[in-house]
Motif scaffolding. Structure first.
Motif, PDB file in Angstrom:
ATOM      1  N   PRO A 352     -33.878  -8.585  87.869  1.00 28.72           N
ATOM      2  CA  PRO A 352     -34.945  -7.680  87.422  1.00 28.72           C
ATOM      3  C   PRO A 352     -34.485  -6.244  87.258  1.00 28.72           C
ATOM      4  CG  PRO A 352     -35.767  -9.162  89.111  1.00 28.72           C
ATOM      5  CD  PRO A 352     -34.293  -9.385  89.054  1.00 28.72           C
ATOM      6  N   ASP A 353     -33.620  -5.790  88.161  1.00 31.43           N
ATOM      7  CA  ASP A 353     -33.102  -4.429  88.097  1.00 31.43           C
ATOM      8  C   ASP A 353     -32.427  -4.168  86.746  1.00 31.43           C
ATOM      9  OD1 ASP A 353     -32.027  -1.899  89.513  1.00 31.43           O
ATOM     10  OD2 ASP A 353     -30.199  -2.906  88.845  1.00 31.43           O
ATOM     11  N   GLU A 354     -31.554  -5.072  86.340  1.00 29.42           N
ATOM     12  CA  GLU A 354     -30.853  -4.920  85.071  1.00 29.42           C
ATOM     13  C   GLU A 354     -31.812  -5.015  83.887  1.00 29.42           C
ATOM     14  OE1 GLU A 354     -27.257  -7.129  82.540  1.00 29.42           O
ATOM     15  OE2 GLU A 354     -27.626  -7.675  84.648  1.00 29.42           O
ATOM     16  N   PHE A 355     -32.792  -5.900  83.966  1.00 23.86           N
ATOM     17  CA  PHE A 355     -33.759  -6.072  82.879  1.00 23.86           C
ATOM     18  C   PHE A 355     -34.540  -4.778  82.651  1.00 23.86           C
ATOM     19  CE2 PHE A 355     -36.069  -9.447  80.457  1.00 23.86           C
ATOM     20  CZ  PHE A 355     -37.027  -8.627  79.875  1.00 23.86           C
ATOM     21  N   VAL A 356     -35.021  -4.179  83.743  1.00 21.87           N
ATOM     22  CA  VAL A 356     -35.840  -2.970  83.631  1.00 21.87           C
ATOM     23  C   VAL A 356     -35.034  -1.809  83.068  1.00 21.87           C
ATOM     24  CG1 VAL A 356     -37.104  -1.239  84.970  1.00 21.87           C
ATOM     25  CG2 VAL A 356     -37.463  -3.659  85.413  1.00 21.87           C
ATOM     26  N   ILE A 357     -33.785  -1.665  83.523  1.00 27.60           N
ATOM     27  CA  ILE A 357     -32.951  -0.576  83.029  1.00 27.60           C
ATOM     28  C   ILE A 357     -32.674  -0.746  81.532  1.00 27.60           C
ATOM     29  CG2 ILE A 357     -30.674   0.493  83.196  1.00 27.60           C
ATOM     30  CD1 ILE A 357     -32.602   1.229  85.454  1.00 27.60           C
ATOM     31  N   ARG A 358     -32.456  -1.987  81.099  1.00 22.98           N
ATOM     32  CA  ARG A 358     -32.154  -2.245  79.677  1.00 22.98           C
ATOM     33  C   ARG A 358     -33.387  -2.173  78.789  1.00 22.98           C
ATOM     34  NH1 ARG A 358     -28.071  -7.282  78.555  1.00 22.98           N
ATOM     35  NH2 ARG A 358     -26.352  -6.714  79.932  1.00 22.98           N
ATOM     36  N   GLU A 359     -34.465  -2.838  79.233  1.00 21.02           N
ATOM     37  CA  GLU A 359     -35.610  -3.059  78.350  1.00 21.02           C
ATOM     38  C   GLU A 359     -36.855  -2.264  78.721  1.00 21.02           C
ATOM     39  OE1 GLU A 359     -35.086  -4.830  75.751  1.00 21.02           O
ATOM     40  OE2 GLU A 359     -33.156  -5.731  76.325  1.00 21.02           O
ATOM     41  N   GLY A 360     -36.905  -1.690  79.918  1.00 18.34           N
ATOM     42  CA  GLY A 360     -38.085  -0.940  80.324  1.00 18.34           C
ATOM     43  C   GLY A 360     -39.045  -1.780  81.142  1.00 18.34           C
ATOM     44  N   VAL A 361     -39.863  -1.111  81.962  1.00 12.28           N
ATOM     45  CA  VAL A 361     -40.748  -1.810  82.881  1.00 12.28           C
ATOM     46  C   VAL A 361     -41.875  -2.534  82.148  1.00 12.28           C
ATOM     47  CG1 VAL A 361     -42.281   0.167  83.298  1.00 12.28           C
ATOM     48  CG2 VAL A 361     -41.998  -1.581  85.076  1.00 12.28           C
ATOM     49  N   ASP A 362     -42.350  -1.997  81.012  1.00 10.43           N
ATOM     50  CA  ASP A 362     -43.425  -2.664  80.267  1.00 10.43           C
ATOM     51  C   ASP A 362     -42.956  -3.992  79.693  1.00 10.43           C
ATOM     52  OD1 ASP A 362     -45.212  -0.650  80.837  1.00 10.43           O
ATOM     53  OD2 ASP A 362     -44.819   0.453  78.991  1.00 10.43           O
ATOM     54  N   ASN A 363     -41.744  -4.012  79.158  1.00 11.14           N
ATOM     55  CA  ASN A 363     -41.204  -5.267  78.625  1.00 11.14           C
ATOM     56  C   ASN A 363     -40.930  -6.281  79.741  1.00 11.14           C
ATOM     57  OD1 ASN A 363     -41.243  -4.712  75.861  1.00 11.14           O
ATOM     58  ND2 ASN A 363     -39.295  -3.606  75.954  1.00 11.14           N
ATOM     59  N   PHE A 364     -40.553  -5.775  80.910  1.00 16.09           N
ATOM     60  CA  PHE A 364     -40.349  -6.690  82.036  1.00 16.09           C
ATOM     61  C   PHE A 364     -41.679  -7.300  82.468  1.00 16.09           C
ATOM     62  CE2 PHE A 364     -39.892  -7.477  86.678  1.00 16.09           C
ATOM     63  CZ  PHE A 364     -38.967  -8.499  86.581  1.00 16.09           C
ATOM     64  N   SER A 365     -42.736  -6.489  82.467  1.00 14.04           N
ATOM     65  CA  SER A 365     -44.060  -7.002  82.801  1.00 14.04           C
ATOM     66  C   SER A 365     -44.482  -8.090  81.822  1.00 14.04           C
ATOM     67  CB  SER A 365     -45.086  -5.858  82.784  1.00 14.04           C
ATOM     68  OG  SER A 365     -46.369  -6.332  83.100  1.00 14.04           O
ATOM     69  N   LEU A 366     -44.202  -7.882  80.529  1.00 10.49           N
ATOM     70  CA  LEU A 366     -44.520  -8.899  79.523  1.00 10.49           C
ATOM     71  C   LEU A 366     -43.682 -10.159  79.737  1.00 10.49           C
ATOM     72  CD1 LEU A 366     -45.974  -9.710  76.903  1.00 10.49           C
ATOM     73  CD2 LEU A 366     -44.126  -8.598  75.627  1.00 10.49           C
ATOM     74  N   PHE A 367     -42.403  -9.976  80.083  1.00 11.09           N
ATOM     75  CA  PHE A 367     -41.511 -11.108  80.328  1.00 11.09           C
ATOM     76  C   PHE A 367     -42.007 -11.944  81.507  1.00 11.09           C
ATOM     77  CE2 PHE A 367     -37.661 -12.775  82.522  1.00 11.09           C
ATOM     78  CZ  PHE A 367     -37.275 -13.687  81.550  1.00 11.09           C
ATOM     79  N   LEU A 368     -42.524 -11.287  82.551  1.00  9.26           N
ATOM     80  CA  LEU A 368     -43.049 -12.013  83.707  1.00  9.26           C
ATOM     81  C   LEU A 368     -44.187 -12.947  83.303  1.00  9.26           C
ATOM     82  CD1 LEU A 368     -43.161  -9.266  86.498  1.00  9.26           C
ATOM     83  CD2 LEU A 368     -41.494 -11.096  86.232  1.00  9.26           C
ATOM     84  N   GLU A 369     -45.050 -12.478  82.409  1.00  7.45           N
ATOM     85  CA  GLU A 369     -46.168 -13.304  81.981  1.00  7.45           C
ATOM     86  C   GLU A 369     -45.693 -14.471  81.111  1.00  7.45           C
ATOM     87  OE1 GLU A 369     -49.278 -12.897  83.096  1.00  7.45           O
ATOM     88  OE2 GLU A 369     -48.467 -11.266  84.308  1.00  7.45           O
ATOM     89  N   LEU A 370     -44.731 -14.219  80.244  1.00  9.09           N
ATOM     90  CA  LEU A 370     -44.282 -15.247  79.301  1.00  9.09           C
ATOM     91  C   LEU A 370     -43.374 -16.287  79.959  1.00  9.09           C
ATOM     92  CD1 LEU A 370     -43.503 -13.038  76.154  1.00  9.09           C
ATOM     93  CD2 LEU A 370     -45.526 -14.455  76.554  1.00  9.09           C
ATOM     94  N   ALA A 371     -42.562 -15.859  80.921  1.00  9.98           N
ATOM     95  CA  ALA A 371     -41.569 -16.765  81.511  1.00  9.98           C
ATOM     96  C   ALA A 371     -41.990 -17.309  82.868  1.00  9.98           C
ATOM     97  CB  ALA A 371     -40.221 -16.034  81.650  1.00  9.98           C
ATOM     98  N   CYS A 372     -43.238 -17.046  83.260  1.00 10.11           N
ATOM     99  CA  CYS A 372     -43.746 -17.537  84.548  1.00 10.11           C
ATOM    100  C   CYS A 372     -44.071 -19.027  84.444  1.00 10.11           C
ATOM    101  CB  CYS A 372     -44.982 -16.736  84.933  1.00 10.11           C
ATOM    102  SG  CYS A 372     -45.856 -17.382  86.368  1.00 10.11           S
ATOM    103  N   GLN A 373     -43.578 -19.804  85.384  1.00 12.12           N
ATOM    104  CA  GLN A 373     -43.851 -21.239  85.422  1.00 12.12           C
ATOM    105  C   GLN A 373     -44.461 -21.608  86.781  1.00 12.12           C
ATOM    106  OE1 GLN A 373     -39.925 -22.944  84.795  1.00 12.12           O
ATOM    107  NE2 GLN A 373     -40.319 -23.209  82.614  1.00 12.12           N
ATOM    108  N   SER A 374     -45.295 -22.645  86.805  1.00  8.19           N
ATOM    109  CA  SER A 374     -45.713 -23.178  88.099  1.00  8.19           C
ATOM    110  C   SER A 374     -44.465 -23.711  88.796  1.00  8.19           C
ATOM    111  CB  SER A 374     -46.731 -24.303  87.920  1.00  8.19           C
ATOM    112  OG  SER A 374     -46.087 -25.455  87.418  1.00  8.19           O
TER     113      SER A 374
END
Length: 794
Positions: A352-374
Motif C-alpha cells: 500500500p505504501d508504494e501504491f499511494v506514493i505512485r498513484e495517490g491516496v484517492d486512487n488507492f481508495s478506489l483500488f480497495l473497492e475494486l480489488a476487495c474480495q470476500s
C-alpha cells in the motif's frame, strides 16, 4: 492488576464518554479532532477536549490533564474515588492494591518521556542526512515525513543526555527501553496505543536489508524482524527493532476517532499504516499487523470497537499471502466480516505504501473497492495458484484442500462464495460439481458426525480400561457422564428450575413483537416473537404477495437481523423476480409484468439493454443477499429437517423472522395417511421451534373451499378447523380478502383487506385495508406508505 487505567480509557473513548464528562460546560465548538468550550477553572472559552485521547487542556490558564485529573480537580474526588467512577462508566472491575496510584503515576511519566523523546527524534532528522535521503529518494516521501512523525535515533548517549535535561531521572530513562546502541542511525517510528499515546518505538534500518526484505518474517515460528538480539552483521540485521516491553498485541494505528469508520484495513508494515493514517484514508481504520498473524487479543480489540468489517491488505509477495492465510484462519470464528485484497491487477506494486506514493491516496481508495474480495473468494484464488492445475496430482491437491476448507466454513454465505469460486476454477479443467458430489458428501458426513463419535470413542476407551481393572463403579459413572456428553453433543440438555430472577430477566427482555411495516395494521397487531402467525386466504387473494411485502418491510426495519423465506409453492427464482418487481416498482407490461421481468433478465439484460429502475431494484436485492439479511430457500424439507435447518441457522445468524409459504405443502417427517394429522405434526414442530428460539414464524395457509358456498366470502376461523391444530397453535391469524375477485365492479378494487381473525395479544374482529398493486406486487398503507421505497440503508 488485571485492568489498568489505559484499558478503561480505551473503552471510554469508544463510548464517547467525554460528552458526558464535560456536558455541563456549555456549547461545544468543533475544531478538527477537538472540541472547545468554556473553561470550568478560569471561565475563558479556550478549554480544549480531545476526541481521540482521554485528555483536555485550557489554553488560557494552562490547566490540563486526563479524565482522572479532571474528576480530582473539578469534583474534588481523590485518586481511588475518581478511578472507581471511571471504571464504573467503562463497565469493568478493578482489583485495587497499595501500589496502584504509584503505578498510574509511573505510567504517566513513561508516556510523557516517550512524547519528549519523539520531539528529539524528529529534530534529529536533519536535511540531506543519510536518513533524510532514504526517506525522500528511496521511499519517495515528502510532506509525509512530518505527517507520519518520523525521526532518527542519533545515539544512546545523546538520547540519555536530552531526556535528563528535560527532567527525567536515570532509572526512568533506563526502564523506557530507549537506551540501546543497536538503534543508532535508524529511522524512529512512534508506536501509538488505542488512545493515541506513544507507548514505544520501532526503529527501522536503512542499511542493507539482507535476505529478509518482507515486512513479515517467512518463518512462522520466529519473529526475527521484531527482536533486538543476536545481530551479527548487516546482512542479518532485522529490518525493525523495538523498544523493550513494547506490547506487540496492540495494533499500530488503532486509535479512536470522533466518527465510526466503515472498515478496518490491515496492512503489514508500520510505514504503510502511518502513511495511510496521516493522509486520512476515508472510511477505514488503518492498522499495521506488526507480526506474523492477528492475535486473539487484537481481534477482540477490533470487535469491541464496533467495526463489523475487516479488509486484509498485506504485501504483494509470497510472505504477505501466507500471512493473509494465517490472518483469515484466525478471523474465521470472529464476529467480523472478513475481506482480502487481490493484488492480481496491481502489476509490480508491492504494498500500500508504494501504491499511494505512485498513484495517490484517492486512487488507492478506489483500488480497495475494486480489488476487495470476500475471504472465501480470495482463498479459492490463492490456492488455485499454489497447485500445478492441469495435471491429475495438481487437480487432486487443489480439490482436497478446497473440500477440507469448505467443511470448516460455518457461515453459509461465505461457504457458497468459496464453493462457487473453486468450482469455477475446476470448470476450466472440465470438472463439474456433480463430479465432486461423493467426495463432498463423505467430507460433510464426517464433520457432522465427528463430535458424537469423539464422545463415544472416548467412552469406549474408558470402559475398556475399567473392564481390565474391574472398576465397575467407575464404569457406571463413566456411562452416566458419557450419556450426558452425548446428549450435549446432540444439543439435548437437562431442564433447570425457572427461578423468580430468571422470570424477571426474561420479562425485561421480552420484545413487543415485530412491526408489519404498515401503520394502520400495526395499530391492530404486531407479529409476535416465539409464536406462529398465520396468513390465511383462498387462492389468488394475495397471500404470497403480502408475505413477501412483510418480508421486505421487516428486512428494512430490522437491518441487524436475517430473515428467511422458505417456499414450498414457487421456486426461489420466481420469488426473487417478484422481490425485484417490488423493489424497482417498474411496470413493463400492465397485464403480464412478472413474465416481462423474466424476459428482461433472460433476454434484454443479456443484450446489454439495461433499465435503470429495474437495475436499482436488482442492486438493492443483491446488497441484501450479500449482507446476509435476505434469504430465499426452496428446498422441500420435511418438518423435522426444516426445524433442524432453522436451528442451525440460529447458531450463526441473528434470525429476525422465518416465513414459510405455505404450511399445507410441508411434508411431515412422521408420515400419516390422515392429512389433518400430518398438518398437526407439522404445526407442532414449527411451534416448538418458534418457542425455543424465540423467533416469529409466519406461515402461509390456504383456507378450505367451504368459504365458496357462503354469501360473505370473507375468511373466518371456521375455514381452519379441519387443518390440524393450526388455529390452536397460532397466536395471530390474518385472513385476506379482495372484493374485486368476486365482484369485478367493486368500489374496493385495488384493495387488500386484512382481517384480524385471532390475536392472543390484542383485539380481534377488526380489519385494515391496504393498497394492492398487482403489477409491481407492492402492498402499501391506504393513506400513505409507512415504509419509504427501497430504504434499506444504502
Amino acid at each position: 492488576m488485571e485492568t489498568n487505567i489505559q484499558d478503561i480509557y480505551n473503552i471510554l473513548l469508544s463510548k464517547h464518554y467525554w460528552e458526558k464528562l464535560f456536558s455541563n460546560l456549555g456549547n461545544f465548538k468543533q475544531e478538527g479532532k477537538e472540541f472547545t468550550t468554556n473553561c470550568p477553572f478560569c471561565g475563558k472559552d479556550r478549554f480544549s477536549i480531545s476526541t481521540t485521547k482521554p485528555v483536555w487542556k485550557c489554553w488560557s490558564c494552562l490547566e490540563s490533564g486526563d479524565y482522572l485529573r479532571y474528576l480530582q480537580l473539578k469534583e474534588n474526588k481523590d485518586f481511588l474515588e475518581g478511578l472507581s467512577e471511571l471504571a464504573n462508566e467503562a463497565g469493568v472491575e478493578i482489583n485495587f492494591n497499595s501500589n496502584y496510584q504509584e503505578q498510574y503515576q509511573a505510567k504517566k511519566r513513561q508516556l510523557s518521556l516517550f512524547e519528549t523523546a519523539q520531539k528529539f527524534f524528529i529534530n534529529s532528522l536533519l536535511p540531506n542526512s543519510e536518513q533524510d535521503k532514504y526517506l525522500r529518494e528511496t521511499r519517495k516521501y515528502g510532506k509525509e515525513i512530518k505527517l507520519m512523525g518520523l525521526g532518527v535515533y542519533p545515539s544512546s548517549q545523546e538520547v540519555k543526555k536530552y531526556l535528563e535535561n528535560e527532567g527525567f531521572i536515570e532509572a526512568e530513562i533506563k526502564n523506557s527501553g530507549l537506551l540501546n546502541n543497536k538503534f543508532e542511525g535508524r529511522i524512529s517510528i512512534p508506536y501509538p496505543d488505542q488512545s493515541g499515546n506513544i507507548c514505544g518505538f520501532s526503529f527501522r534500518t536503512i542499511k542493507n536489508e539482507g535476505k529478509n526484505n518482507s515486512e513479515i518474517d517467512n518463518d512462522e515460528d520466529k519473529s526475527k524482524s521484531f527482536k533486538s538480539s543476536e545481530v551479527t552483521n548487516d546482512e542479518d540485521k532485522p529490518k525493525y527493532l523495538n523498544t523493550s516491553g513494547l506490547n506487540k498485541d496492540g495494533l499500530v494505528g488503532f486509535q479512536f476517532r470522533p466518527y465510526q469508520p466503515k472498515r478496518v484495513l490491515v496492512v503489514e508494515g508500520y510505514f504503510d499504516a502511518l502513511l495511510l493514517n496521516s493522509l486520512g484514508l476515508k472510511n477505514y481504520w488503518i492498522l499495521a499487523l506488526g507480526g506474523t498473524s492477528l492475535s486473539n487479543k487484537q481481534i477482540k480489540v477490533i470487535e469491541d470497537s464496533g467495526v463489523k468489517e475487516i479488509l486484509l491488505a498485506l504485501d504483494n509477495d509470497n510472505a504477505g499471502e501466507k500471512a493473509t492465510m494465517r490472518a483469515i484462519e484466525a478471523l474465521k470464528l470472529s464476529k467480523l466480516r472478513v475481506y482480502a485484497l487481490s493484488w492480481r491487477d496491481a502489476g509490480q506494486i508491492k504494498d500500500p505504501d508504494e501504491f499511494v506514493i505512485r498513484e495517490g491516496v484517492d486512487n488507492f481508495s478506489l483500488f480497495l473497492e475494486l480489488a476487495c474480495q470476500s475471504w472465501g473468494e480470495w482463498v479459492a484464488e490463492y490456492l488455485y495458484h499454489q497447485f500445478p492445475i492441469g495435471n491429475p496430482l495438481g487437480n487432486d491437491g487443489y480439490i482436497n484442500q478446497c473440500l477440507e476448507i469448505e467443511s470448516t466454513i460455518s457461515d453459509p454465505i461465505e461457504r457458497k462464495i468459496f464453493t462457487s469460486k473453486f468450482l469455477k476454477y475446476l470448470s476450466y479443467q472440465g470438472i463439474t460439481e456433480e463430479d465432486l458430489a461423493l467426495r463432498r458428501w463423505e467430507k460433510l458426513e464426517k464433520t457432522s458426525k465427528g463430535k458424537a463419535k469423539n464422545v463415544i470413542t472416548s467412552l469406549c476407551r474408558e470402559l475398556n480400561k475399567n473392564l481390565q481393572q474391574e472398576s465397575f463403579t467407575d464404569s457406571e459413572l463413566a456411562i452416566e457422564k458419557g450419556l450426558k456428553e452425548l446428549k450435549t453433543a446432540r444439543s439435548i440438555q437437562l431442564p433447570s428450575p425457572y427461578l423468580p430472577d430468571d422470570l424477571l430477566q426474561d420479562i425485561a427482555l421480552t420484545g413487543e413483537g415485530l412491526s408489519t411495516g404498515y401503520e394502520k395494521l400495526d395499530q391492530l397487531c404486531l407479529i409476535p416473537k416465539g409464536a406462529i402467525t398465520l396468513v390465511a386466504a383462498r387462492p389468488s387473494m394475495g397471500k404470497t404477495t403480502l408475505m413477501l411485502n412483510l418480508f421486505l418491510n421487516q428486512i428494512n426495519l430490522y437491518p441487524e437481523q436475517s430473515f428467511y423465506f422458505f417456499s414450498y409453492e414457487e421456486s426461489k427464482a420466481r420469488l426473487g423476480v417478484k422481490l425485484i418487481q417490488n423493489l424497482s416498482g417498474k411496470v413493463i407490461s400492465p397485464d403480464f409484468n412478472h413474465n416481462a421481468y423474466i424476459r428482461y433478465f433472460k433476454v434484454l439484460r443479456e443484450q446489454k439493454q439495461f433499465d435503470e429502475q429495474i437495475e436499482r431494484g436488482f442492486q438493492t436485492y443483491s446488497e441484501l443477499v450479500r449482507e446476509g439479511r435476505l434469504w430465499l430457500l426452496d428446498n422441500r424439507l420435511n418438518d423435522k429437517d426444516l426445524v433442524t435447518t432453522i436451528n442451525l441457522l440460529s447458531e450463526s445468524r441473528h434470525i429476525g423472522g422465518v416465513f414459510i409459504d405455505y404450511v399445507q405443502k410441508i411434508p411431515s417427517g412422521d408420515r400419516s395417511s390422515q392429512d389433518w394429522l400430518n398438518i398437526k405434526n407439522v404445526s407442532q414442530s414449527i411451534l416448538d421451534c418458534a418457542v425455543s428460539l424465540d423467533i416469529p414464524i409466519i406461515l402461509g395457509c390456504q383456507l378450505n373451499r367451504a368459504i365458496e358456498g357462503q354469501k360473505d366470502k370473507r375468511p373466518s376461523l371456521g375455514q381452519l378447523r379441519q387443518s390440524g391444530d393450526l388455529e390452536q397453535d397460532a397466536n395471530l391469524v390474518l385472513g385476506l380478502y379482495r372484493d374485486e375477485f368476486y365482484n369485478p365492479d367493486s368500489i374496493d378494487a385495488g384493495t387488500l383487506e386484512v382481517n384480524i381473525l385471532k390475536n392472543r395479544n390484542g383485539v380481534t374482529g377488526s380489519y385494515s385495508k391496504l393498497l394492492f398493486s398487482p403489477e409491481t406486487l407492492k402492498i402499501s398503507d391506504s393513506s400513505s406508505t409507512s415504509i419509504p421505497d427501497n430504504n434499506f440503508g444504502f
